[in-house]
Design a protein around this motif. Sequence first.
Motif, PDB file in Angstrom:
ATOM      1  N   TYR A 140       0.847  -1.179   0.000  1.00 48.17           N
ATOM      2  CA  TYR A 140       0.000   0.000   0.000  1.00 48.17           C
ATOM      3  C   TYR A 140       0.893   1.242   0.000  1.00 48.17           C
ATOM      4  N   LEU A 141       0.341   2.358  -0.512  1.00 42.77           N
ATOM      5  CA  LEU A 141       1.142   3.558  -0.748  1.00 42.77           C
ATOM      6  C   LEU A 141       0.601   4.739   0.056  1.00 42.77           C
ATOM      7  N   PRO A 142       1.222   5.070   1.170  1.00 41.27           N
ATOM      8  CA  PRO A 142       0.790   6.233   1.938  1.00 41.27           C
ATOM      9  C   PRO A 142       1.394   7.530   1.380  1.00 41.27           C
ATOM     10  N   ASP A 143       0.649   8.605   1.461  1.00 50.18           N
ATOM     11  CA  ASP A 143       1.107   9.970   1.229  1.00 50.18           C
ATOM     12  C   ASP A 143       2.090  10.130   0.076  1.00 50.18           C
ATOM     13  N   ARG A 144       3.343  10.470   0.370  1.00 58.47           N
ATOM     14  CA  ARG A 144       4.298  10.855  -0.662  1.00 58.47           C
ATOM     15  C   ARG A 144       4.788   9.687  -1.514  1.00 58.47           C
ATOM     16  N   ALA A 155      -3.998  20.483 -10.411  1.00 55.03           N
ATOM     17  CA  ALA A 155      -2.539  20.602 -10.357  1.00 55.03           C
ATOM     18  C   ALA A 155      -1.923  19.280  -9.903  1.00 55.03           C
ATOM     19  N   LYS A 156      -0.608  19.201 -10.046  1.00 56.86           N
ATOM     20  CA  LYS A 156       0.105  18.018  -9.575  1.00 56.86           C
ATOM     21  C   LYS A 156       0.002  17.930  -8.062  1.00 56.86           C
ATOM     22  N   ALA A 157      -0.282  16.747  -7.554  1.00 58.53           N
ATOM     23  CA  ALA A 157      -0.447  16.549  -6.113  1.00 58.53           C
ATOM     24  C   ALA A 157       0.402  15.385  -5.658  1.00 58.53           C
ATOM     25  N   ARG A 158       0.833  15.487  -4.416  1.00 56.21           N
ATOM     26  CA  ARG A 158       1.625  14.410  -3.820  1.00 56.21           C
ATOM     27  C   ARG A 158       0.934  13.952  -2.548  1.00 56.21           C
ATOM     28  N   GLY A 159       0.366  12.755  -2.597  1.00 57.33           N
ATOM     29  CA  GLY A 159      -0.155  12.111  -1.395  1.00 57.33           C
ATOM     30  C   GLY A 159      -1.206  12.891  -0.648  1.00 57.33           C
ATOM     31  N   ASP A 160      -0.800  13.592   0.410  1.00 55.87           N
ATOM     32  CA  ASP A 160      -1.752  14.223   1.317  1.00 55.87           C
ATOM     33  C   ASP A 160      -1.884  15.719   1.097  1.00 55.87           C
ATOM     34  N   GLU A 161      -1.309  16.237  -0.002  1.00 55.52           N
ATOM     35  CA  GLU A 161      -1.335  17.683  -0.174  1.00 55.52           C
ATOM     36  C   GLU A 161      -1.220  18.059  -1.646  1.00 55.52           C
ATOM     37  N   PRO A 172      -6.498  10.068   1.887  1.00 56.59           N
ATOM     38  CA  PRO A 172      -6.172   8.888   1.079  1.00 56.59           C
ATOM     39  C   PRO A 172      -7.313   8.568   0.115  1.00 56.59           C
ATOM     40  N   GLY A 173      -6.959   8.264  -1.129  1.00 53.11           N
ATOM     41  CA  GLY A 173      -7.949   7.917  -2.129  1.00 53.11           C
ATOM     42  C   GLY A 173      -8.438   9.079  -2.962  1.00 53.11           C
ATOM     43  N   GLU A 174      -8.051  10.320  -2.605  1.00 55.87           N
ATOM     44  CA  GLU A 174      -8.537  11.485  -3.344  1.00 55.87           C
ATOM     45  C   GLU A 174      -7.688  11.808  -4.572  1.00 55.87           C
ATOM     46  N   GLU A 177      -5.638   9.730 -10.893  1.00 55.96           N
ATOM     47  CA  GLU A 177      -4.581   9.172 -11.738  1.00 55.96           C
ATOM     48  C   GLU A 177      -3.323   8.863 -10.911  1.00 55.96           C
ATOM     49  N   PRO A 178      -3.477   8.071  -9.838  1.00 51.00           N
ATOM     50  CA  PRO A 178      -2.347   7.834  -8.925  1.00 51.00           C
ATOM     51  C   PRO A 178      -1.225   7.041  -9.579  1.00 51.00           C
ATOM     52  N   THR A 179      -0.010   7.444  -9.231  1.00 50.53           N
ATOM     53  CA  THR A 179       1.186   6.752  -9.706  1.00 50.53           C
ATOM     54  C   THR A 179       2.065   6.435  -8.507  1.00 50.53           C
ATOM     55  N   SER A 180       2.654   5.251  -8.501  1.00 50.15           N
ATOM     56  CA  SER A 180       3.546   4.851  -7.416  1.00 50.15           C
ATOM     57  C   SER A 180       4.915   5.480  -7.614  1.00 50.15           C
TER      58      SER A 180
END
Length: 700
Positions: A140-144, A155-161, A172-174, A177-180
């Motif tokens: 699982y992938l938290p935040d950053r 805009a570009k977003a990282r994890g929690d911000e 989490p989940g917001e 187009e999530p990328t690891s």
Amino acid sequence: MSNNEFPTGRPAVVTCGLPYANGDLHIGHLRGYIGADAFNRTLETLGQESAYVCGSDMHGTPVAVNAEKEGVDPEDFALDWHEQYKETFPKFNVDFDNYGHTHDETNVETTQEIVRTLDEEGHIYEKEIQVAYDPDADQYLPDRYVEGTCPYCGAKARGDECDEGCQRHLEPGEVEEPTSTITGNPAEYRERTHKFFEVSEFADYLTDFLDDLEGTSNARNQPRQWIEDGLQDWCITRDMDWGINYPSGDGEAESDLVLYVWVDAPIEYISSTKQYTDRVGAEEYDWEDVWRADGDIVHFIGRDIIQHHAIFWPAMLEGADYNAPRGIAATGFITINGKGLSTSRNRAIWAKEYLEEGFHPDLLRYYLMTTGGLQQDVDFSWEAFQEKVNGELVGTVGNFWYRSLLFAYRNYEGTPETEVSDDVAERIEGAIGEVRESVNDYSLRGIGQAATRLAQFGNEYIQRNEPWKLTDDDPEQAAQVIRDCVQIAKAVGVLLEPIAPDKAQLLWEQLNEDGSIADTHLEAALEAPPRTFEEPGELFEKIEDERVEELTEKLEARVEAATDDGDEDETESDDTAADESDSMTDTGDLEPLLEERIGFGDFQDLDIRVGQIETAEGIEGADDLARLEVDIGFETRQVVAGIKQLHDLEELPGEKCILLANMVPAELFGVESNGMILAAGDQADLLTTHDDAVVGEKVQ
């Protein structure tokens, strides 16, 4: 929380937002730590019992990600930076009463105790949520560990911000187009059970809290919009190994989740205060009098973490039966050429670099504290630094100190034997009053300017009375003038100590005063100086033009290199030019469109806000200029606009307008303009909004 004027007779604690233990400190970081230090020192000169505490933020994914890149354990990685911070802060006269870190035993215990209380009181619940998952890495992938697109602004977003756009906190989940960040592959969302803190239940409490909150206006006003929009409960756990474990209750198995970094980070304020009490004893300073009773808690933070400190943190404190902050002072950013500092891209003036260049720390302290208001952005340049140092510290403060004390030494071997005049004593009392007013307004600039203005008065006083001409014709009057000047010099030192403690101590010693000037109270400014003292020396040194040119070249080369390395994530606009045949307007008299296009990133650099004009008046001596005061939600800005002949100024108050908020301040006809009102055409048709846009809302 007390709202009596400082000093209150109650213990206070001053804190500053914890530095992430993952990189070097730069002058942007130092603005907050120096500001909190200066505020704490000023409280102590008022006679307020106060402690300044802080600590390193050891947890969170930024630390874990960077430790992984270097192939080291996160704890070892963070502790290394923690030790560097402990060494760096004192070099800038940032005098913490205690500096801990979030991974120490005290904070682990305090954090788990508070979370356990919140759980027992029914403020925490479980919920199934979508969490990013990397199937290739099988984790699982938290935040950053997640990058993608902000669902609110794109805009570009990282994890929690959304740190490159609207700066919203993201659950989490917001992220779309999530990328690891581990493999660079697209991530997928899977259901997981996590713990949530029921912030939404504290909406009424938080509204009342903000009504009483002191500090900067942005810290009070920004959170109101979030409350009005409807508070979202916060996910307070993460799927990772590095952090503080979620506390297990009676009969519960140990959780495999760790607490979100924004749970344990602010709790370090309490933990660090506990450690201070453990060291000095409760009789000298009792942490419970502040955090459990009714002490004065003041937080200095960057404006990007207002939501965490003005919503999440006071709700946690209320839910766990702790005292709420009295004041939150949210500082603006330091920029270079109008762009924010970047640790990762080496676009900064580093703390160690500043010292290696041979500059005294008090020069930077004075510059950062007296350039602009606390919540304004400050665009750093070596030229502006030179102008501030040479003009105010060398030309005003240092010049007055040296010429007064040198004349006194050569003619009287110290302080002339007479009483200070009533007029000068009254002027010093006025300066003391300015400091008292400034600290209660959370104006560090006002504190520094009170000392500088007093020195300016001293320069005018000695120049007007010309004691060198009186020594033969009227020696009694000459002695009176110099007696007054020595008193003014001592008073300037006492008032300037919170801003420039080393230089103030040097003056103290040159006056032959005993002990440390840091231990004095403001009233010492009116106490008679010692009768004798030795020949004084210069306290400040002028910065030469050649030196500034050299430093500017270095800085420009670094900024250019950062830009070349892709510092600006520019994207081409999706807009296309309309066919001329579609135009319904005769464009013959209009300025042609600019051929050069800008990217979306450039547009986002413009902070354009909805404002409301509060006052409007013409500027004396200027045919076209008017001085406006414009409410932009977070604060009221003074703006100079060329509309004096084009608008009836009496009708403007109450009108909505559009203001470019992140323009570098400029001075026009002696009036500082902090922003630009947008208008169309030669007749300055003021831009406004069609519907009821909220004052302070961003134009995007």
